[in-house]
Design an enzyme around this catalytic site. Structure first.
Site, PDB file in Angstrom:
ATOM      1  N   ASP A  56      -5.428  -3.453   4.369  1.00  0.00           N
ATOM      2  CA  ASP A  56      -5.841  -3.025   5.538  1.00  0.00           C
ATOM      3  C   ASP A  56      -7.624  -3.206   5.494  1.00  0.00           C
ATOM      4  O   ASP A  56      -8.146  -3.240   6.623  1.00  0.00           O
ATOM      5  CB  ASP A  56      -5.624  -1.765   6.007  1.00  0.00           C
ATOM      6  CG  ASP A  56      -5.302  -0.817   4.813  1.00  0.00           C
ATOM      7  OD1 ASP A  56      -6.368  -0.924   3.860  1.00  0.00           O
ATOM      8  OD2 ASP A  56      -4.722   0.217   4.897  1.00  0.00           O
ATOM      9  N   ASP A  86      -9.847  -6.331   1.580  1.00  0.00           N
ATOM     10  CA  ASP A  86      -8.458  -6.859   1.256  1.00  0.00           C
ATOM     11  C   ASP A  86      -8.259  -8.270   1.454  1.00  0.00           C
ATOM     12  O   ASP A  86      -7.324  -8.806   1.193  1.00  0.00           O
ATOM     13  CB  ASP A  86      -7.380  -6.164   1.863  1.00  0.00           C
ATOM     14  CG  ASP A  86      -7.310  -4.743   1.386  1.00  0.00           C
ATOM     15  OD1 ASP A  86      -7.636  -4.509  -0.231  1.00  0.00           O
ATOM     16  OD2 ASP A  86      -6.703  -3.760   1.830  1.00  0.00           O
ATOM     17  N   ASP A 113       0.707  -1.107   0.026  1.00  0.00           N
ATOM     18  CA  ASP A 113       0.033   0.098  -0.047  1.00  0.00           C
ATOM     19  C   ASP A 113       0.754   1.020   0.072  1.00  0.00           C
ATOM     20  O   ASP A 113       2.091   1.122   0.459  1.00  0.00           O
ATOM     21  CB  ASP A 113      -0.945   0.060   1.196  1.00  0.00           C
ATOM     22  CG  ASP A 113      -1.925  -0.651   1.393  1.00  0.00           C
ATOM     23  OD1 ASP A 113      -2.254  -1.199   0.256  1.00  0.00           O
ATOM     24  OD2 ASP A 113      -2.408  -0.853   2.495  1.00  0.00           O
TER      25      ASP A 113
HETATM   26  P1  ATP Z   1      -3.538   3.113  -0.443  1.00  0.00           P
HETATM   27  O1  ATP Z   1      -4.362   1.892  -0.903  1.00  0.00           O
HETATM   28  O2  ATP Z   1      -2.337   3.052  -0.850  1.00  0.00           O
HETATM   29  O3  ATP Z   1      -3.712   2.968   1.127  1.00  0.00           O
HETATM   30  P2  ATP Z   1      -5.425   5.241  -0.604  1.00  0.00           P
HETATM   31  O4  ATP Z   1      -5.782   5.366   0.843  1.00  0.00           O
HETATM   32  O5  ATP Z   1      -5.388   6.351  -1.340  1.00  0.00           O
HETATM   33  O6  ATP Z   1      -4.176   4.474  -0.909  1.00  0.00           O
HETATM   34  P3  ATP Z   1      -8.145   4.362  -0.287  1.00  0.00           P
HETATM   35  O7  ATP Z   1      -8.391   4.298   0.916  1.00  0.00           O
HETATM   36  O8  ATP Z   1      -8.851   2.933  -1.267  1.00  0.00           O
HETATM   37  O9  ATP Z   1      -6.645   4.187  -0.963  1.00  0.00           O
HETATM   38  O10 ATP Z   1      -8.776   5.684  -1.134  1.00  0.00           O
HETATM   39  C1  ATP Z   1      -9.149   5.640  -2.114  1.00  0.00           C
HETATM   40  C2  ATP Z   1      -9.357   7.222  -2.750  1.00  0.00           C
HETATM   41  O11 ATP Z   1     -10.565   7.645  -2.147  1.00  0.00           O
HETATM   42  C3  ATP Z   1      -8.473   8.098  -2.255  1.00  0.00           C
HETATM   43  O12 ATP Z   1      -7.321   8.537  -3.030  1.00  0.00           O
HETATM   44  C4  ATP Z   1      -9.185   9.641  -2.092  1.00  0.00           C
HETATM   45  O13 ATP Z   1      -9.352  10.142  -3.157  1.00  0.00           O
HETATM   46  C5  ATP Z   1     -10.691   8.652  -1.635  1.00  0.00           C
HETATM   47  N1  ATP Z   1     -10.802   8.878  -0.214  1.00  0.00           N
HETATM   48  C6  ATP Z   1     -10.157   8.198   0.861  1.00  0.00           C
HETATM   49  N2  ATP Z   1     -10.595   8.239   2.030  1.00  0.00           N
HETATM   50  C7  ATP Z   1     -11.544   9.116   1.941  1.00  0.00           C
HETATM   51  C8  ATP Z   1     -12.633   9.520   2.837  1.00  0.00           C
HETATM   52  N3  ATP Z   1     -12.684   9.239   4.284  1.00  0.00           N
HETATM   53  N4  ATP Z   1     -13.655  10.230   2.204  1.00  0.00           N
HETATM   54  C9  ATP Z   1     -13.797  10.416   0.979  1.00  0.00           C
HETATM   55  N5  ATP Z   1     -13.223  10.075   0.149  1.00  0.00           N
HETATM   56  C10 ATP Z   1     -11.815   9.334   0.494  1.00  0.00           C
END
Ligand code: ATP
Length: 929
Positions: A647, A651, A344
């Site tokens: 996480d 997943d 990640d």
């Molecule tokens: P990784 O997979 O490396 O942890 P990440 O945290 O960006 O990356 P996700 O958590 O799947 O991956 O989030 C994907 C996208 O969703 C983010 O890039 C963001 O644009 C949006 N996002 C993440 N958290 C929130 C939230 N709490 N509220 C609204 N949108 C969100």
């Protein structure tokens, strides 16, 4: 005064003792009965109830009594065979032999018992480190408490991925789906809501309840605890949650199987020898029996499984020291063979300490000052503006209200986030803009919400307006929100046509700087829907985007470099924007020009294209959990051993599919942690790499244990068999053979388990997962060293005869020679991959030095103390001959070092050449590094 504290006495007892129909009651009736409130119990009341109701735990399975565990050590064919031999010897008045055999058996049993105990302790300690937590409301404040501290009346917050911590009556449920397979056997998730159901509803139909041990598959909710510990439904059927970990790993099973085969082989060999000695050599059958027993004892590496178990357990302990908690022991072995790590981004490669850096609206870009979560700093207003433009203000308000995080001032100073770090950064942003979170949230209470989920990448909240209608506030991945918007807001607060090109450019600029970009939008809803639906989040008015910085972890950069030299490819799999991910990949030096593949491209790829993409890409962006699964499978189909991090609740399949599933200790959900083999206590990529290095060391040590043990046995047996076959005097008596085995098992045999990593352990290519434990080099080594030992034994025996010594002294010298050669061979085996003649090599570890001291003292006693001389029929060895024995030891070391150097020079065995893959599968295709 607190209602819950005044009348609470006995509430928890009442709850746990009664079999109330909680599911059929209205939430408020349940709360009243339990003397609780929607804001939760007061901390003091929770503490009081905890003493009254006891911890929320299921009784631990009864432990096997230590005496039984000790007795279990005797439950082994070889040990029983030895005991029978001892009884026979005693019957025939061979008391010394009988006593020595019993001594060997006892020492073996005690060593096995102590080692197993240590391994168990190591695993128990890990169990403690993995103790789960629950989020509760205590007096209206969110707190994280150990699951064991939950009491009836506690209000628990649930979200996707949580393991339900106790039996709960739901107070509020939003899209809540619970997997109850553990309780009902039903594999389809059941939908939950807060309304009461019929009293007669069966367990599986009680949609107003969530039962301990079941898994939240989606949604959010809050609920009140109605039963804890053994009073829960799962407690009634008293099935312990979580898998029962066993010490058996594939490797250990392989070795046990090998051990059984070996025992059988030695039994047949011993029987044949017995017949040969009695009928061909005309020995008395009692003497022959003793020889045969001694051979059987020396041939079977009875201590091996125990030593390997302890080697694994020590590896597990060392990994825990480096923040990687092993949940399933086989992972220790597999880690060492890892060829690709899929990680990640957020929190693993980066610090997950977000700070909002810029706010972009239709015409302005407002830069934000300040660092970390401290809500201190200014906003650089656009030129000519005295106050924030209306659209920027509206965006910041949205950011604060469509948000579940809280900023807290830590007692030790500084600020921390309770909730998602990015949402925490938005609260800090709002405070910098002069908004008060508590006031704003009180003025605009939330009526409903669609929780964030990595699949649809946005979150929406609904807030009623005093003048009628409601505001729908949305934040999420900007491209997603743009697709859902029909207009944008200008600085004066009027709606304008959506200027896609402007936004795409703003997103690209922020992302190119490595910023994480989030979009914001809103919509007025009139009439107000009773429940928010996905279809409401449409026709939005776009407000703008915020760029966050989340710096890469410095230690991750070093770890990426380590992976490169260790021949392990690193791939970033993220839900984030492609440009942001590429910028972070460059900062981490994942590649000079990272190849980025998006989730969409993966969707469009054919099976064979997918494999090529998976091999060549460095970064997978805008992926969802399904893409992870496909990438793992594609890499595995190319022969790779894949470690994958995760996480979220979704997943779990890819964590299970990966060869090593790694979950995050902090930000991971219970579902991910339970699916994983390893949990990172610090969520840090560098810890994965540290664990890989430990995994390689464990495997090396296991091989060293084997490489040391087998020739030890082989040498003794060959010497005896040769003597019997050629009708020579036996170079050792059976009791002496037993002595060598006993003394070496408890000293030298154990120390290799404690060996630290060889230098350069991360400069080698990964070992092939299907390479045999006994590599060709090791087979060669076992044969060569066995022959060397035999030669040493006969050499010194011959020398003693030339010197005119009696057979007793000659035998004493043989035993001493074998022990000295064992010590030197131990130093040689400590470095399988490099020269052992170094200062570092000679110095050894404290364990090695203590073991050597132990063997030397034991041999001194064996040779020089009168009572040992009486028992073992030994004689004092003169000084000069002692020096000759030492010289033989040195000579054997020189021979083996020269051999290692020559084999390396001629490149006979690939594993001796550090840059070559040990014995890799020829089909393995390279992957981008
Ligand atoms: P990784 O997979 O490396 O942890 P990440 O945290 O960006 O990356 P996700 O958590 O799947 O991956 O989030 C994907 C996208 O969703 C983010 O890039 C963001 O644009 C949006 N996002 C993440 N958290 C929130 C939230 N709490 N509220 C609204 N949108 C969100």
């Amino acid at each position: 005064m607190n209602h819950a504290t005044t009348h609470a006495s006995g509430a928890s007892e009442a709850a746990n003792a009664s079999s109330q129909d909680w599911h059929a009651w209205a939430p408020d009736t349940v709360l009243e009965t339990l003397r609780s409130r929607r804001e939760g119990l007061a901390p003091a009341e929770a503490a009081r109830r905890l003493t009254e109701a006891g911890p929320n735990e299921l009784p631990a399975p009864p432990r096997v009594h230590p005496m039984l565990r000790l007795l279990d050590q005797f439950n082994n064919a070889l040990i029983l065979f030895l005991l029978a031999a001892a009884a026979m010897a005693a019957l025939l008045d061979h008391w010394i032999d009988a006593a020595v055999i019993v001594g060997v058996v006892l020492v073996n049993a005690i060593v096995g018992f102590v080692q197993e105990g240590r391994a168990e302790q190591a695993l128990d300690a890990l169990r403690g480190m993995l103790a789960p937590n629950a989020r509760v409301l205590r007096d209206g404040r969110r707190e994280t408490v150990p699951v064991a501290d939950l009491v009836p009346g506690d209000v628990v917050l649930l979200e996707a991925g949580d393991r339900v911590p106790a039996d709960l009556r739901l107070l509020r449920a939003r899209g809540l789906l619970v997997d109850e397979a553990i309780l009902t056997g039903e594999s389809v998730t059941s939908s939950k809501q807060e309304d009461a159901v019929a009293t007669s509803a069966a367990l599986g139909d009680r949609s107003s309840m969530a039962y301990s041990g079941t898994l939240v598959a989606a949604g959010q909710g809050s609920a009140v605890v109605v039963a804890t510990g053994r009073h829960t439904e799962i407690g009634h059927i008293s099935r312990l949650l979580g898998e029962v970990r066993s010490l058996a790993t594939p490797l250990l099973r392989q070795i046990n199987g090998f051990g059984r085969w070996f025992t059988l082989f030695s039994a047949v060999l011993a029987a044949l020898l017995f017949l040969f000695v009695v009928f061909v050599r005309d020995h008395h059958w009692v003497d022959a029996l003793m020889v045969v027993v001694a051979i059987a004892v020396s041939i079977v590496p009875e201590g091996l499984p125990a030593v390997i178990t302890i080697t694994l357990a020590i590896g597990v302990q060392r990994m825990a020291g480096r923040q990687a908690i092993v949940r399933r022991l086989p992972a220790v072995e597999t880690l060492g063979a890892t060829t690709v790590i899929c990680s990640d981004k957020t929190g693993t490669l980066t610090r997950n300490e977000m700070t909002a850096r810029r706010v972009v609206t239709d015409t302005a870009c407002v830069m934000v000052n300040g660092a970390g979560y401290e809500p201190v700093g200014t906003l650089d207003l656009p030129e000519g503006c005295a106050t924030l433009p209306l659209n920027a203000r509206s965006l910041i308000e949205t950011a604060l209200l469509c948000n579940d995080a809280h900023l807290l001032q830590a007692p030790e100073g500084g600020w921390r986030v309770d909730g998602d770090p990015m949402e925490g950064a938005l609260v800090a942003l709002a405070m910098k803009a002069g908004l008060q979170p508590a006031t704003q949230r009180a003025v605009h209470p939330r009526a409903d919400e669609i929780p964030f989920d990595a699949q649809h990448r946005f979150m929406a909240t609904l807030h009623d307006r005093a003048e009628g209608g409601a505001d729908l506030l949305v934040k999420g991945a900007p491209e997603r929100l743009l697709a859902m918007s029909r207009a944008q807001l200008d600085a004066q607060g009027t709606e304008q046509a959506l200027d896609e090109a402007h936004w795409q450019q703003a997103i690209a600029e922020a992302a190119a700087a490595g910023e994480r970009v989030l979009g914001f939008a809103r919509r007025r809803l009139n009439p107000v829907p009773a429940r928010l639906a996905f279809s409401d989040a449409d026709e939005l008015v776009f407000l703008g985007v915020v760029g966050f910085i989340d710096p890469p972890r410095t230690e991750a950069m070093a770890a990426v470099a380590d992976c490169r030299s260790a021949g392990i490819a690193v791939k970033m799999i993220t839900g984030d924007h492609a440009a942001t991910a590429a910028a972070i990949a460059r900062q981490l030096d994942l590649a000079v020009q990272p190849v980025v593949v998006t989730g969409q491209e993966l969707d469009a790829a054919s099976a064979s294209d997918l494999r090529t993409l998976a091999l060549n890409a460095h970064v997978f962006a805008r992926t969802n959990p399904e893409h992870k699964l496909r990438v793992v499978r594609a890499l595995q189909s190319e022969g790779h051993v894949v470690a994958m991090t995760g996480d979220g609740v979704n997943d779990a399949p890819s964590l299970k599919q990966a060869n090593v599933g790694i979950a995050m200790g902090h930000k991971g959900t219970d579902a991910a942690r339970e699916a994983a083999q390893i949990v990172l206590a610090d969520d840090n990529f560098a810890s994965i790499v540290a664990a890989v290095s430990e995994g390689r060391t464990v495997y090396d040590n296991i091989r060293k244990v084997i490489a040391w043990t087998l020739p030890t046995n082989g040498g003794e047996v060959l010497a005896i068999i040769a003597a019997l076959a050629f009708g020579l005097t036996l170079p050792m008596t059976p009791t002496q053979i037993l002595w060598i085995n006993m003394i070496l098992t408890i000293t030298l045999g154990l120390v290799l388990a404690f060996e630290p990593a060889e230098p350069g352990v991360m400069q080698r290519r990964p070992r092939s997962p299907d390479a045999a434990l006994l590599s060709p080099f090791m087979v060669w080594r076992v044969v060569l060293v066995s022959l060397l030992f035999t030669a040493g034994a006969f050499g010194i025996f011959g020398w003693a005869t030339v010197r005119g010594f009696g057979v007793e002294l000659a035998r004493t010298m043989v035993v001493n020679t074998l022990c000295v050669m064992e010590i030197f061979y131990l130093f040689n085996v400590r470095y399988l991959h490099m020269r052992s003649f170094t200062w570092r090599g000679a110095r050894g570890t404290p364990a090695v030095l203590w073991a050597v001291v132990g063997v030397v003292l034991a041999q001194m006693a064996f040779t020089y103390t009168p009572w040992m001389q009486a028992v073992f029929d030994t004689r004092a060895v003169p000084l000069l001959d002692g020096l000759v024995i030492l010289a033989i030891g040195v000579l054997s070391m020189v021979v083996l070092e020269v051999e290692k150097a020559l084999l390396r020079r001629w490149q006979v065995f690939p594993e001796l050449n550090p840059t070559a893959r040990d014995t890799g599968p020829t089909t393995l295709k390279g992957t981008a590094q």
